[in-house]
Design a protein around this motif. Structure first.
Motif: not given
Length: 222
Positions: A9, A127, A129-131, A134, A139, A186, A189-192
């Motif tokens: 991402d 999105d 890695g986040t959506v 996941p 990531k 979505a 943003k950077c996934a945790k």
């Protein structure tokens, strides 16, 4: 057999597509440019005078296909190869606009998930890695300063007729960053659990090597 999924991402112009394509080639994975799906959908939307008409037609009349020729991904819209047509500033901004619509995101979500279930993939977007993925095995959040991204884009376009100025490209990138990070559905943003790579002062091959090192360290590809 479980497939291996790598998510990349990051903001517009960070080099996600070219880097993901190269790493996928080295690994023998399928490269999925999700931005091309959104761009092709944006091109489709231009056929309609209102957003309501576009959304009504989306499910039944917008048929997208990803095809690969010699390892190169091409995007087809209703049977036409639109790979080149979707690479314009107008389509870029329109893609950013329609990507905020929940109907568009739902329309493309299953397409992306189906590809990842069938193949080992490197998928890039905003999105992933986040959506979209996941549970991806790796990531990466790839970024660079807005100024550096505008400069790279300017060098790509400067020899083309009616090429935009650096200042125009910088403004477009800043606007896309704002749109992408502030949309309700979505947002970018950077996934945790993502590894953040800032490529502002890095060359193309340096970034590819860093990602390949991460793949070797973290994934079992035997």
């Amino acid at each position: 057999m479980k497939t291996i999924n790598i998510a990349i991402d990051g903001p517009a112009g960070a080099g996600k597509s070219s880097i993901a394509r190269e790493v996928a080639s080295q690994l023998g994975f399928v490269y999925v440019d999700t931005g091309a799906l959104y761009r092709a959908t944006a091109l489709f939307s231009l056929e309609y005078s209102t957003q309501e008409e576009f959304l009504r037609a989306l499910e039944d009349d917008c048929h997208l296909e990803l095809k690969y020729f010699g390892g190169t991904q091409c995007i087809f819209l209703n049977g036409d190869n639109v790979t080149e047509k979707i690479r314009t500033p107008e389509i870029s901004m329109k893609a950013s606009e329609i990507s905020a619509l929940p109907e568009v995101r739902a329309f493309l979500l299953e397409t992306q998930k189906d590809i990842a279930r069938e193949f080992n993939v490197i998928m890039d977007g905003r999105d992933i890695g986040t959506v979209v993925l996941p549970d991806a095995d790796l990531k990466i959040f790839l970024t660079a300063s807005a100024e550096e991204r505008a400069s790279r884009r300017y060098l790509e376009l400067e020899d083309k007729p009616d090429a935009p100025t650096y200042e125009q490209l910088l403004e477009e990138i800043k606007q896309r960053d704002y749109n992408d990070t502030h949309r309700k559905i979505a947002p970018l943003k950077c996934a945790k659990d993502a590894v953040r790579i800032d490529s502002t002062t890095m060359g193309f091959h340096e970034v590819c090597e860093e990602i390949m090192d991460l793949v070797e360290d973290r994934l079992d590809l035997e």
